[in-house]
Scaffold this motif. Sequence first.
Motif, PDB file in Angstrom:
ATOM      1  N   THR A  36      -1.907 -11.491   5.868  1.00 14.21           N
ATOM      2  CA  THR A  36      -2.642 -10.814   4.956  1.00 14.21           C
ATOM      3  C   THR A  36      -3.641 -10.090   5.876  1.00 14.21           C
ATOM      4  N   ARG A  37      -4.224 -10.782   6.698  1.00 18.87           N
ATOM      5  CA  ARG A  37      -5.585 -10.199   7.666  1.00 18.87           C
ATOM      6  C   ARG A  37      -4.837  -9.078   8.334  1.00 18.87           C
ATOM      7  N   ARG A  38      -3.638  -9.146   9.067  1.00 20.05           N
ATOM      8  CA  ARG A  38      -3.211  -7.906   9.759  1.00 20.05           C
ATOM      9  C   ARG A  38      -2.902  -6.605   8.897  1.00 20.05           C
ATOM     10  N   ALA A  39      -2.420  -6.881   7.689  1.00 15.96           N
ATOM     11  CA  ALA A  39      -2.095  -5.963   6.746  1.00 15.96           C
ATOM     12  C   ALA A  39      -3.431  -5.027   6.323  1.00 15.96           C
ATOM     13  N   HIS A  40      -4.472  -5.980   6.102  1.00 13.92           N
ATOM     14  CA  HIS A  40      -5.718  -5.422   5.557  1.00 13.92           C
ATOM     15  C   HIS A  40      -6.301  -4.568   6.714  1.00 13.92           C
ATOM     16  N   ALA A  41      -6.351  -5.091   7.826  1.00 15.53           N
ATOM     17  CA  ALA A  41      -6.819  -4.233   9.151  1.00 15.53           C
ATOM     18  C   ALA A  41      -6.036  -3.152   9.347  1.00 15.53           C
ATOM     19  N   ARG A  42      -4.700  -3.189   9.284  1.00 13.72           N
ATOM     20  CA  ARG A  42      -3.905  -1.992   9.475  1.00 13.72           C
ATOM     21  C   ARG A  42      -4.409  -0.848   8.388  1.00 13.72           C
ATOM     22  N   ARG A  43      -4.712  -1.370   7.364  1.00 13.67           N
ATOM     23  CA  ARG A  43      -5.146  -0.261   6.369  1.00 13.67           C
ATOM     24  C   ARG A  43      -6.451   0.383   6.618  1.00 13.67           C
ATOM     25  N   ALA A  44      -7.358  -0.726   6.936  1.00 10.78           N
ATOM     26  CA  ALA A  44      -8.767  -0.369   7.053  1.00 10.78           C
ATOM     27  C   ALA A  44      -8.763   0.553   8.497  1.00 10.78           C
ATOM     28  N   LEU A  45      -7.837   0.520   9.528  1.00 10.55           N
ATOM     29  CA  LEU A  45      -7.947   1.381  10.589  1.00 10.55           C
ATOM     30  C   LEU A  45      -7.233   2.741  10.181  1.00 10.55           C
ATOM     31  N   GLU A  46      -6.214   2.893   9.320  1.00 10.05           N
ATOM     32  CA  GLU A  46      -5.894   4.183   8.710  1.00 10.05           C
ATOM     33  C   GLU A  46      -7.060   4.598   7.980  1.00 10.05           C
ATOM     34  N   ALA A  47      -7.743   3.842   7.157  1.00  2.00           N
ATOM     35  CA  ALA A  47      -8.760   4.666   6.425  1.00  2.00           C
ATOM     36  C   ALA A  47      -9.832   5.419   7.494  1.00  2.00           C
ATOM     37  N   VAL A  48      -9.968   4.821   8.348  1.00  2.00           N
ATOM     38  CA  VAL A  48     -10.846   5.557   9.362  1.00  2.00           C
ATOM     39  C   VAL A  48     -10.100   6.422  10.573  1.00  2.00           C
ATOM     40  N   GLY A  49      -8.943   6.758  10.051  1.00  2.00           N
ATOM     41  CA  GLY A  49      -8.092   7.665  11.123  1.00  2.00           C
ATOM     42  C   GLY A  49      -7.807   7.166  12.248  1.00  2.00           C
ATOM     43  N   LEU A  50      -7.497   5.653  12.331  1.00  2.00           N
ATOM     44  CA  LEU A  50      -7.114   5.421  13.961  1.00  2.00           C
ATOM     45  C   LEU A  50      -5.707   4.667  13.719  1.00  2.00           C
ATOM     46  N   GLN A  51      -4.804   5.097  12.786  1.00  2.00           N
ATOM     47  CA  GLN A  51      -3.448   4.808  13.051  1.00  2.00           C
ATOM     48  C   GLN A  51      -2.735   4.998  14.302  1.00  2.00           C
ATOM     49  N   GLY A  52      -2.102   3.819  14.756  1.00  3.23           N
ATOM     50  CA  GLY A  52      -1.472   4.089  16.055  1.00  3.23           C
ATOM     51  C   GLY A  52      -2.415   3.653  17.119  1.00  3.23           C
ATOM     52  N   ARG A  53      -3.576   3.403  16.843  1.00  2.90           N
ATOM     53  CA  ARG A  53      -4.440   2.744  18.175  1.00  2.90           C
ATOM     54  C   ARG A  53      -4.674   1.408  18.118  1.00  2.90           C
ATOM     55  N   GLU A  54      -3.980   0.685  17.012  1.00  2.00           N
ATOM     56  CA  GLU A  54      -4.322  -0.820  16.757  1.00  2.00           C
ATOM     57  C   GLU A  54      -4.530  -1.559  17.970  1.00  2.00           C
ATOM     58  N   LYS A  55      -3.770  -1.215  19.000  1.00  2.00           N
ATOM     59  CA  LYS A  55      -3.506  -2.338  20.124  1.00  2.00           C
ATOM     60  C   LYS A  55      -4.560  -1.904  21.175  1.00  2.00           C
ATOM     61  N   HIS A  56      -5.065  -0.804  21.189  1.00  2.00           N
ATOM     62  CA  HIS A  56      -6.157  -0.345  22.135  1.00  2.00           C
ATOM     63  C   HIS A  56      -7.244  -1.342  22.180  1.00  2.00           C
ATOM     64  N   ALA A  57      -7.908  -1.727  23.347  1.00  2.00           N
ATOM     65  CA  ALA A  57      -8.999  -2.513  23.661  1.00  2.00           C
ATOM     66  C   ALA A  57     -10.399  -1.439  23.497  1.00  2.00           C
TER      67      ALA A  57
END
Lengths: 240, 401
Positions: A128-149
């Motif tokens: 669930t954590r992962r799914a929420h976090a992915r959605r939040a990153l999409e909301a700030v326009g960072l989809q596709g950059r999840e794995k970046h440090a």
Amino acid sequence: MTATSQTDKRSLIELRGVTKVYGAGHAATHALRGIDLDIGEGDLVAVMGPSGSGKSTCLNILGCLDTPTAGTYTFQGVEVGQLDRDQRARLRRHYLGFVFQGYNLLSRTSAIENVELPLVYRGVPARTRRAHARRALEAVGLQGREKHAPNELSGGEQQRVAIARAIVTGPAVLMADEPTGNLDTARSHEIMQLLVELNRREGITIVMVTHEPDMAAYAKRIVHFVDGLVESDKRNGSHI
Amino acid sequence: MLWDTIFLALREIRRNVIRSFLTILGIVIGVASVITMVTLGGGATVQVTNQIASLGSNLLMVTPGKRMGPGQSSASAPFRAKDVEAIARDIRSVAAVAPASTKPVTAIVGNENWSTTVTGTDNQYMKVRMWPVQTGREFSDSELRAGAAVCIIGDTVRQKLFGGLEPLGNRIRLGKLSFQVIGLLEAKGQSSMGTDQDDLVLLPLRTFQRRISGNQDISLIQVSIRDGESTEKAQRDIERLMRERRHIAPNADDDFSVMDMKEITKMLTATTQVLTGLLGAVAAVSLLVGGIGIMNIMLVSVTERTREIGTRLAIGALEREVLMQFLVEAVVLSSSGGLFGILLGLAACLGLKNALKVPFVLNPGIVVVAFLFSAAVGVVFGYFPALKAARLDPIEALRHE
């Protein structure tokens, strides 16, 4: 949306006669000298003022990181001054999001793991954590950059990750301490536009400390602090 | 949550691989040395026990002097040939009784000389010790009675003095006298205490008493008990007989001792165990030092990560969650040190067992104890830094540069 329509909403935050004194006796410094402040749901408030005016202290109290020396702070009907350290931590965990000037992301930790962090403390299961976090990153326009440090992201992107981390729990209020302080003008405007959009679309109440009038202009309401007192509190006509 | 915390700790350790490795090095070395010491010590003990057991469980050793604890005895009157005869005659369960008196001598053949021990005894010696003559013969009755100048030698003495030459029929000089070699004992190899059992010369008891020692003393009587007879009972019988013969008052202590192999084993293993314990203690100190190393690095880590801790506290981590995070990190560090230490220690044991000629005896207890101890080191030395982290003021921590 006009400024007047906001005042009808019920108060989320109420400060009554809040003072904050550091130290004691002759060495005592009065950071806040008696503040009354009401913030309603869905508001976007910019807190301004010169350094030492008490605006950061006020934000710390609003963020339940600090307690008033005198006066009361009521958050959703709960008097924060009566809560102990753990209770305040739980309140932050469930109702507040934080964005800092220096981003404060965990280094060598991917963006998505950073965003997941508050959910870890909430005890949300990993999937669930992962799914929420992915959605939040999409909301700030960072989809596709999840794995970046963090060190692989620009300053603006890092602040977006920090905002995603603050909103991933669906907080009642987002506290932002100089969120654009470390960014260039173009990036700063982007971040402000993002905050305005989150406020409008998700209805998140935002309290933001800034000393840049350009950034404060995005707010619906601007509160000016001088010498530990509220000098002015105005609805912002130029609000976009 | 705990699983998340452990995962978090592992990630934190992975971030700083070299530092983590150096941090746990103390623990690794400490645990490895504990494991090595205890395992090798255990192996040595087992070896001693096995070798003594191979002597036969039905062997009793009668020596003059009171037992005063492991390996100690007070001086008292030696035995006489009559005592040996009395045991052979009066104790029903006895299979063989061998007297023995020993003295260090230098043996000489031609240009070769060799320091060895000469033992005066009779043919019962070979019987009691289950140690047959390989070539040649035992002493004849007339040789024993007359105290003839003949000897039976061990394999080491043969090698040192005769090399590849035939010893039988040749003469060995012991002191001022020369003795004819009539027999060669089977090679037995090293004893449990690391001494060479084959390094000996046997003489008829009477020859030894007249020509070597110049007295009638017997310093050791070895008794073997018949199969199926109780060793304990024979031991008690011999004790009673010797008390009578030595006129010991009923309430006085024995001035001699009758030991069976179990007691001798106990005596010898007690020595090895004391040594093992000492070495283990030294190794445990290095574990402590390792723990201090972990505390040091955890304190550095807390300082370095002050802002991170501030962030965690701000977004709603409880004091005890931060405490737990750092404590788990310290424990994961120290127990992985323990794990590496155990592997390294066992590897060292396998490597050393050939060099030291000690069998590899795995003691699962000490492996578990070493692991738990290293984890405990993490708890003890990680607690203070973790508490320091948990008690940080989030505002101060967030402001930290």
